[in-house]
Design an enzyme around this catalytic site. Structure first.
Site, PDB file in Angstrom:
ATOM      1  N   LYS A 115       1.009  -0.913   0.175  1.00 24.00           N
ATOM      2  CA  LYS A 115       0.087  -0.117  -0.305  1.00 24.00           C
ATOM      3  C   LYS A 115       0.789   1.393   0.257  1.00 24.00           C
ATOM      4  CE  LYS A 115       0.051   1.156   4.506  1.00 24.00           C
ATOM      5  NZ  LYS A 115       0.573   2.925   5.015  1.00 24.00           N
ATOM      6  N   ASP A 169      -5.856   0.393   4.771  1.00 22.40           N
ATOM      7  CA  ASP A 169      -4.598   0.768   4.997  1.00 22.40           C
ATOM      8  C   ASP A 169      -4.505   1.374   3.351  1.00 22.40           C
ATOM      9  OD1 ASP A 169      -2.506   1.871   6.245  1.00 22.40           O
ATOM     10  OD2 ASP A 169      -1.564   0.067   7.133  1.00 22.40           O
ATOM     11  N   THR A 228      -3.648   5.244   3.191  1.00 26.42           N
ATOM     12  CA  THR A 228      -2.023   5.672   2.876  1.00 26.42           C
ATOM     13  C   THR A 228      -2.247   6.875   1.559  1.00 26.42           C
ATOM     14  OG1 THR A 228      -1.954   4.635   3.716  1.00 26.42           O
ATOM     15  CG2 THR A 228       0.070   5.648   2.713  1.00 26.42           C
ATOM     16  N   ASN A 284       3.771   8.948   2.340  1.00 29.96           N
ATOM     17  CA  ASN A 284       3.954   8.324   0.985  1.00 29.96           C
ATOM     18  C   ASN A 284       3.582   8.502  -0.113  1.00 29.96           C
ATOM     19  OD1 ASN A 284       5.881   5.294   1.024  1.00 29.96           O
ATOM     20  ND2 ASN A 284       4.517   5.393   3.027  1.00 29.96           N
TER      21      ASN A 284
END
Length: 333
Positions: free
Chosen positions: A193, A246, A250, A258
């Site tokens: 992810k 997740d 993210t 990220n």
């Protein structure tokens, strides 16, 4: 319940604060004596969680042996809050000191860059006879957890005792803990992810729109699932908290390091400049090449991951990487 959190980065600090609100015997360890001294004095980790107050019941320690002794009993838990790059060293240190805890969990997400091993494989290599350990993971930003906002995480372990200790430590106030035993699926989701969040950040940074973001998340989930199942995970894990949950957080949240890397790459900044200014670990950068290498080893097609690696390491312009993805041959979903 006695708990020791080893590592005072953003996530370790946030979880230590949460633990200390229910357990007076919670210790937060870091090797940086100046950081620990400041934490004990101000009850604030200004380096990683500026403006967030930590509970007065949280204890601080620079002596690793003392921290491990504190959480050495059967009713205790040790939380390894190191990045993947530091996991093996911490395990070896505990082993060499003769202070291996009865129960421990790790928080890191990614693959070890040199060996391309998942965290549980690193644990098995360093402590082959240890049975009560697992991974605690899920969609979570440290700042929100530190502020006491609701969050749901998963403890994955083959050990019922480890799952029980983790529930006893963390399942209170605004934190809900789910249990499972698919360690591989949870770890693959947590690693991949981050790479996909870089891709989504690039798309958003280029102004490609919400349609493109939805496509990247959806097709990225397909990549994650293909790899995870081949490595031994269960497909249903990737539609849960540590997979889809997740990934959504993210890839879309502005607190995501990220995703920030991807947005900044799209603006034309170099990777070195971005990482230097970030001040935190961006695990997607660290493990992207390992994910792609493992996929190729197993004959798994991961075009989004490949595109991210091309931008990060091969000098391919973000817009050219997107164009290459769009030019791929049509295929059945």
């Amino acid at each position: 319940m006695k708990v020791a959190v080893l590592g005072a980065g953003a996530w370790g600090t946030a979880l230590a604060g949460h633990l200390a609100r229910a357990h007076d015997d919670t210790v937060l360890w870091a090797r940086d004596a100046a950081l620990i001294g400041t934490l004990a004095k101000t009850h604030e980790n200004a380096r990683y969680l500026a403006g967030v107050s930590l509970p007065s019941t949280l204890h601080y320690e620079t002596d690793l042996a003392a921290s491990l002794d504190h959480a050495s009993g059967e009713a205790a838990l040790v939380v390894l809050a190191t990045p993947v790059a530091g996991l093996r060293g911490m395990l070896r240190t505990m082993r060499d000191m003769g202070r291996v805890p009865a129960h421990f969990v790790w928080l890191c997400k990614g693959f070890e860059s040199e060996s391309q091993l998942m965290p549980h494989q690193v644990v098995a290599a360093e402590m082959p006879d240890h049975g009560s350990n697992g991974v605690l993971s899920g969609p979570s930003f440290a700042r929100e957890v530190a502020a006491g906002l609701p969050v749901a995480l998963t403890i994955a372990s083959a050990s019922a005792a480890c799952r029980e200790r983790t529930l006893g430590a963390f399942h209170h106030r605004a934190m809900r803990i789910y249990t499972g035993d698919d360690v591989v699926g949870v770890e693959v989701g947590g690693a991949v992810k981050n790479v996909l969040a870089i891709a989504t950040g690039i798309s958003d940074g280029l102004g490609l729109g919400l349609n493109a973001r939805a496509a990247l998340i959806t097709r990225g989930l397909a990549e994650m699932t293909r790899l995870g199942v081949v490595l031994g995970g269960r497909a249903e894990t990737f539609t849960g908290l540590t997979g889809l949950g997740d990934l959504i957080l993210t890839a879309t949240g502005d607190l995501s390091r990220n995703r920030t890397v991807g947005v900044q790459l799209a603006s034309g900044r170099t990777l070195d400049d971005i990482l230097g200014a970030l001040g935190h670990v961006a695990e997607g950068v660290r493990c992207a090449q390992a994910v792609l290498a493992i996929a190729r080893e197993h004959g798994i097609e991961m075009p989004i991951t490949q595109a991210v690696c091309a931008v990060l390491f091969d000098g391919v312009a973000p817009r050219d990487a997107v164009s290459a993805l769009l030019r791929r041959d049509a295929k059945a979903e």
